[in-house]
Scaffold this motif. Structure first.
Motif, PDB file in Angstrom:
ATOM      1  N   TRP A 160       0.827  -1.216   0.000  1.00 15.66           N
ATOM      2  CA  TRP A 160       0.000   0.000   0.000  1.00 15.66           C
ATOM      3  C   TRP A 160       0.861   1.265   0.000  1.00 15.66           C
ATOM      4  O   TRP A 160       0.608   2.200  -0.773  1.00 15.66           O
ATOM      5  N   LYS A 161       1.908   1.300   0.832  1.00 14.51           N
ATOM      6  CA  LYS A 161       2.784   2.469   0.889  1.00 14.51           C
ATOM      7  C   LYS A 161       3.540   2.669  -0.422  1.00 14.51           C
ATOM      8  O   LYS A 161       3.710   3.803  -0.897  1.00 14.51           O
ATOM      9  N   GLU A 162       3.985   1.560  -1.001  1.00 16.15           N
ATOM     10  CA  GLU A 162       4.702   1.674  -2.279  1.00 16.15           C
ATOM     11  C   GLU A 162       3.767   2.174  -3.375  1.00 16.15           C
ATOM     12  O   GLU A 162       4.136   3.042  -4.188  1.00 16.15           O
ATOM     13  N   PHE A 163       2.566   1.621  -3.417  1.00 21.17           N
ATOM     14  CA  PHE A 163       1.569   2.053  -4.398  1.00 21.17           C
ATOM     15  C   PHE A 163       1.256   3.536  -4.232  1.00 21.17           C
ATOM     16  O   PHE A 163       1.186   4.298  -5.202  1.00 21.17           O
ATOM     17  N   TRP A 164       1.085   3.970  -2.992  1.00 20.53           N
ATOM     18  CA  TRP A 164       0.761   5.372  -2.738  1.00 20.53           C
ATOM     19  C   TRP A 164       1.902   6.288  -3.179  1.00 20.53           C
ATOM     20  O   TRP A 164       1.678   7.317  -3.821  1.00 20.53           O
ATOM     21  N   GLY A 165       3.115   5.914  -2.845  1.00 20.43           N
ATOM     22  CA  GLY A 165       4.261   6.755  -3.188  1.00 20.43           C
ATOM     23  C   GLY A 165       4.517   6.848  -4.677  1.00 20.43           C
ATOM     24  O   GLY A 165       4.918   7.899  -5.182  1.00 20.43           O
ATOM     25  N   ILE A 166       4.289   5.751  -5.397  1.00 18.30           N
ATOM     26  CA  ILE A 166       4.592   5.731  -6.834  1.00 18.30           C
ATOM     27  C   ILE A 166       3.433   6.255  -7.669  1.00 18.30           C
ATOM     28  O   ILE A 166       3.635   7.046  -8.601  1.00 18.30           O
ATOM     29  N   LYS A 167       2.221   5.835  -7.343  1.00 18.15           N
ATOM     30  CA  LYS A 167       1.062   6.168  -8.173  1.00 18.15           C
ATOM     31  C   LYS A 167       0.297   7.392  -7.664  1.00 18.15           C
ATOM     32  O   LYS A 167       0.133   8.379  -8.385  1.00 18.15           O
ATOM     33  N   VAL A 168      -0.175   7.296  -6.440  1.00 19.59           N
ATOM     34  CA  VAL A 168      -1.083   8.330  -5.928  1.00 19.59           C
ATOM     35  C   VAL A 168      -0.357   9.656  -5.719  1.00 19.59           C
ATOM     36  O   VAL A 168      -0.869  10.726  -6.065  1.00 19.59           O
ATOM     37  N   SER A 169       0.835   9.606  -5.143  1.00 20.91           N
ATOM     38  CA  SER A 169       1.577  10.829  -4.872  1.00 20.91           C
ATOM     39  C   SER A 169       1.868  11.606  -6.154  1.00 20.91           C
ATOM     40  O   SER A 169       1.699  12.832  -6.204  1.00 20.91           O
ATOM     41  N   ARG A 170       2.280  10.906  -7.176  1.00 23.31           N
ATOM     42  CA  ARG A 170       2.562  11.568  -8.455  1.00 23.31           C
ATOM     43  C   ARG A 170       1.291  12.156  -9.056  1.00 23.31           C
ATOM     44  O   ARG A 170       1.301  13.248  -9.640  1.00 23.31           O
ATOM     45  N   TRP A 171       0.206  11.424  -8.927  1.00 25.30           N
ATOM     46  CA  TRP A 171      -1.078  11.908  -9.459  1.00 25.30           C
ATOM     47  C   TRP A 171      -1.529  13.169  -8.721  1.00 25.30           C
ATOM     48  O   TRP A 171      -1.968  14.144  -9.349  1.00 25.30           O
ATOM     49  N   LEU A 172      -1.403  13.164  -7.406  1.00 24.41           N
ATOM     50  CA  LEU A 172      -1.822  14.320  -6.621  1.00 24.41           C
ATOM     51  C   LEU A 172      -0.990  15.563  -6.933  1.00 24.41           C
ATOM     52  O   LEU A 172      -1.494  16.687  -6.884  1.00 24.41           O
ATOM     53  N   ASN A 173       0.271  15.364  -7.256  1.00 25.02           N
ATOM     54  CA  ASN A 173       1.181  16.488  -7.476  1.00 25.02           C
ATOM     55  C   ASN A 173       1.427  16.796  -8.948  1.00 25.02           C
ATOM     56  O   ASN A 173       2.476  17.332  -9.307  1.00 25.02           O
ATOM     57  N   HIS A 174       0.455  16.477  -9.791  1.00 26.18           N
ATOM     58  CA  HIS A 174       0.596  16.789 -11.208  1.00 26.18           C
ATOM     59  C   HIS A 174       0.798  18.297 -11.369  1.00 26.18           C
ATOM     60  O   HIS A 174       0.003  19.093 -10.855  1.00 26.18           O
ATOM     61  N   PRO A 175       1.863  18.731 -12.053  1.00 28.78           N
ATOM     62  CA  PRO A 175       2.179  20.164 -12.096  1.00 28.78           C
ATOM     63  C   PRO A 175       1.207  21.001 -12.912  1.00 28.78           C
ATOM     64  O   PRO A 175       1.044  22.201 -12.656  1.00 28.78           O
ATOM     65  N   ASP A 176       0.574  20.401 -13.913  1.00 28.70           N
ATOM     66  CA  ASP A 176      -0.301  21.163 -14.804  1.00 28.70           C
ATOM     67  C   ASP A 176      -1.784  21.000 -14.477  1.00 28.70           C
ATOM     68  O   ASP A 176      -2.560  21.954 -14.603  1.00 28.70           O
TER      69      ASP A 176
END
Length: 238
Positions: A160-176
């Motif tokens: 769960w932590k790995e999934f969150w860090g790789i997938k969800v975190s990047r999605w939440l911090n989309h620059p555009d």
């Protein structure tokens, strides 16, 4: 001796702050405009709003307010400004929500002029608070909730932590195109099951996540900001 105006063609009545175009729009609306199908010219609606308010023409004012409300050609910032000038508080929340969601880089100089310093400050603070909540949510995975019979807690938590860090975190911090926080669970579900995490633990964790306050932070902050704008507008009426 010159009269007060209006008794001769070469001595018209002078209407302060009213242009001939404003008056033409009003006459057109009163005599033929009401039978024409929408959409109506934005300039016409603005003139009718101004004259309807100035001369207390209730039907004209109601007509203008009704069509301005959903007119996409009139910017949200302009609607907030009009809401302040003509006391139409129901325009504030949807317009403020649109501006908050647009992000600070989409706010134009014209928008700033329309909003004014106080409302613009409220808007930028709301956007900054939402950005902080988004970053905070992205940095640490929410707690894992284990389903009945799970004997591999460490494995599920790690997955769960790995999934969150790789997938969800990047999605939440989309620059555009930073997403809405409330869409987090929907995004996770679209990706399907998480490798090495039991399906029951996945379901229970997602269920817990749905009820967490951070996912509703955007709506809360936006509503608080809109209330501050409305309070500011009310203070100007005193």
């Amino acid at each position: 001796m010159k009269g007060t105006g209006g008794d001769r063609e070469d001595d018209p009545v002078f209407l302060e702050s009213i242009t001939s175009r404003d008056f033409d729009y009003l006459v057109c609306h009163l005599f033929v405009g009401w039978v024409a199908p929408p959409p109506y010219e934005s300039a016409m609606l603005m003139s009718l709003l101004r004259l309807g308010s100035l001369y207390q023409m209730k039907l004209v004012l109601t007509f203008a307010q009704y069509h301005i409300r959903d007119d996409p050609r009139i910017s949200p910032a302009t609607k907030i400004n009009l809401a302040r000038q003509y006391t139409v508080p129901e325009w504030v929340r949807p317009a403020f929500k649109t501006l908050v969601s647009a992000g600070p880089l989409q706010i134009t100089d014209e928008d700033v002029d329309q909003l004014g310093l106080v409302t613009y400050t409220i808007l930028t603070r709301a956007q900054a608070e939402i950005a902080r909540e988004r970053l905070r949510l992205s940095l640490a995975a929410p707690p894992t909730v284990h389903g009945d019979g799970c004997v591999a807690h460490d494995r599920c938590e790690g997955a769960w932590k790995e999934f969150w860090g790789i997938k969800v975190s990047r999605w939440l911090n989309h620059p555009d195109k930073p997403p809405r926080l409330s869409k987090t669970c929907e995004f996770i579900e679209q990706l399907g099951d998480i490798p090495f995490m039991r399906s029951r633990c996945y379901s229970e964790t997602l269920l817990k996540l749905r009820g967490m306050a951070p996912l509703r932070a955007e709506e809360r902050i936006t509503e608080e900001g809109a209330e501050k704008v409305l309070a500011f507008h009310r203070s100007l009426e005193l």
